[in-house]
Structures are given as C-alpha cells and as structure tokens.
Scaffold this motif. Sequence first.
Motif, mmCIF file in Angstrom:
data_model
loop_
_atom_site.group_PDB
_atom_site.id
_atom_site.type_symbol
_atom_site.label_atom_id
_atom_site.label_comp_id
_atom_site.label_asym_id
_atom_site.label_seq_id
_atom_site.Cartn_x
_atom_site.Cartn_y
_atom_site.Cartn_z
ATOM 1 N N LEU A 202 0.836 -1.206 0.000
ATOM 2 C CA LEU A 202 0.000 0.000 0.000
ATOM 3 C C LEU A 202 0.869 1.254 0.000
ATOM 4 O O LEU A 202 0.575 2.228 -0.692
ATOM 5 N N ALA A 203 1.965 1.205 0.756
ATOM 6 C CA ALA A 203 2.842 2.373 0.820
ATOM 7 C C ALA A 203 3.502 2.627 -0.530
ATOM 8 O O ALA A 203 3.538 3.762 -1.010
ATOM 9 N N ASN B 88 2.442 1.727 -3.393
ATOM 10 C CA ASN B 88 1.412 2.162 -4.334
ATOM 11 C C ASN B 88 1.078 3.636 -4.158
ATOM 12 O O ASN B 88 0.756 4.320 -5.131
ATOM 13 N N ALA B 89 1.174 4.111 -2.932
ATOM 14 C CA ALA B 89 0.896 5.531 -2.680
ATOM 15 C C ALA B 89 1.924 6.418 -3.381
ATOM 16 O O ALA B 89 1.626 7.537 -3.779
ATOM 17 N N SER C 271 1.405 7.004 -7.973
ATOM 18 C CA SER C 271 0.088 7.469 -8.421
ATOM 19 C C SER C 271 -0.021 7.499 -9.945
ATOM 20 O O SER C 271 -1.102 7.364 -10.501
ATOM 21 N N ILE D 240 6.694 8.260 3.227
ATOM 22 C CA ILE D 240 5.341 7.979 2.751
ATOM 23 C C ILE D 240 4.384 8.127 3.930
ATOM 24 O O ILE D 240 4.673 7.650 5.042
ATOM 25 N N ASP E 172 -1.414 5.873 6.198
ATOM 26 C CA ASP E 172 -2.855 6.080 6.375
ATOM 27 C C ASP E 172 -3.403 4.970 7.281
ATOM 28 O O ASP E 172 -2.666 4.095 7.725
#
Length: 320
Positions: free
Chosen positions: A36-37, A39-40, A43, A147, A150
């Motif tokens: 997830l990190a 992928n952040a 973008s 990063i 979230d």
Amino acid sequence: MFNEIKEKIQNAKRILITAHKNPDGDAIGSGLALMLALNALNSDKEKIIRFVIDDKIPKYLKFLNHSFLIEEKSNVDTKYKFDLIIALDSANIERIGRVAEFIDETNTVINIDHHISNTKYGNINFIGSEYSSTSEIIYELIQFLNIKIDLDIAEAIYTGIVNDTGNFAYSNVTEKTFFIAYELKKIGVDNSKINNILFKNKSLKQMKLFGKLFTEFVFVKEKKLIYYFLSYNDMKSDKLTKDDTEGLVDFLRDFEEADFSLFLREEENGSVKGSIRSKNGDSNHLASLFNGGGHKKAAGFTSSLSSTEVIDIIMKNIIN
Ligand code: 5GP
Ligand code: MN
C-alpha cells in the motif's frame, strides 16, 4: 541500508513483494503495508507492485483493507518477470515456497526479516533480530521513504506487531514497539477490534479442540516439556483446518511447570509441522534440528519424520 533499499525500489519497474508460507499476521501485515505504501508513491501507475504468496490468505486476516489484492502463487504465471523481489518475514528461501520460481539471475532480492536464524539469501539483507516483527521494520522503512501512513497501512502494521508480540506481552517488545503503537493509535487504529479478530474469534470446533488440548496434553517433567500431537485423521474427522490450530502452542506454554511447549500437526502428506515455544530455553536451536528456525522463544519447522521420532529428538536435545 534503507538507502540502498530505497534506490532499488526507485529503479524497479516491476516489484514483487512476498512473505512466508502459512502466513501469519506479521507476514500479511508487513507485506500489505509495504504494498500500500509503495502504491501511494506510484500514483502515475508507472510501476507494477504485486504481493504474491504461496498460500491462501488466512480468513481471519481478510478484515485488513485491500487484502483482496494479495495474490496466490498458483494464479500468477511463473513466466512473469519482476526486476525486484522483496521477501518479508522469511528466514530462508524455502519459506517463500514456489514464489522463489520468480527469482533468476536478472532480478534483485531484498530480504527483510527479524528472525535470528535468517540465512541471508538476498542480494540485500536487512535482518533486524532486535525488532519485534517484520512489520516494525516496515514501519521504519515507510517513514524513511517519507510515505504517509494512512489508516489501512497503520492497521496492517499494528496487526503484524500484535501478532508477533502476543499483544505486547513478549520480551521482543521494546520502547520503540510501544512508540510505534502510540503513533499508529494516533492515526486511528482500532486496537480493540484487532485484538478481538486475532485472539477472541474461536469457532465451536476450535473451542472443542482447546478442550482436547488441555486434557490430552503430555507433560514430561524431567524435560519441563509439554506437548500435543494432532493427527491428520483427527483433523479430518473434526473438520479442522490448519488455521484452527494457530496459537495452540502458546496456550500449552501457560502451564507453570513447563519451560518448553511443543505442538505437532500432521499434514496430509504425512509430514509433521512443529511449533515450539519456550520461557527460558532455546526454541530456535530445537527447530534447527529439523532445518527449521525462528527466534529463541518461538520457532517452527516441518519434518518428514514421524511425530514419535520428532518428540524423541526434541527430548534428547533438551538439556536441563
Ligand atoms: P509458528 O510456531 O507460530 O508457526 O512460528 C514461530 C516462529 O518460527 C515464527 O517466527 C516463524 O516464522 C518461525 N517458523 C515457523 N515455522 C518455520 C519453519 O518451518 N522454518 C523456519 N525457518 N522458521 C519457521
Ligand atoms: Mn514475524
């Protein structure tokens, strides 16, 4: 070393994240957080980032947001080329199972782990045996990469830490572990929800299995060893899966007179999966007798010997 890892990540186009077979909360949590990190950061979708494991994701970990993105090796074509492979929480290359088929002379392997028994099979090896969990290392790596963490990333990391520290109870917890938990709680992690999902979620057949475990265990006083063996036949007749047996070894250790606890589970092909825990003795050493490993107080192995032979070897190697 984080610098070197950062550079490899920046230069890679196709990144494969993987973790060990029979994945636990730390394997899934650390891998999901890293995916997830990354992928952040991605973008513009320039990179392909996939998290592939040899097994299915255990049902109880599917509450983690985006866990549906985790892929099973059997669904990914081995011809697919990755230029960077990041192996998490896996002490040796066998632990990632068939995902190792993606490794060839063209790609780089980064091995990130906290097991003392790690064989340093990567091109880059970050082995932090002083970390409570691989998830704790990934927290630091994500911070290093600047990063934003979230809530989804935070819950994945928190799950990994709780999994490997027995909810902040084991001696692998450091001040840093609590500090990270503090930061994750600030982000909004629901610690009570995660505790319920990880530890308060037993099905009826599991409750009954606990009953059997607590009445049928064997205690060898001279060795301070408590053990239980679950045969494949018993598993089949009680409709038990390997997930149902998670954590049983930790309950055996609760016996005040025991130093070592051992849980053995027979697999369909007759091999024996062993889990060892200890209060003072060296679990990693005992697991290494069967080419397994882990930590001083928690380790595991798989052996083609019979359960009686395994128990015999373990007894001979506990020196009180
Ligand atoms: P568990 O008993 O919960 O499966 O695992 C305890 C610890 O030992 C974990 O840190 C796990 O990664 C490690 N471990 C479990 N099974 C194996 C194995 O077959 N080989 C190695 N090297 N480590 C294992
Ligand atoms: Mn771990």
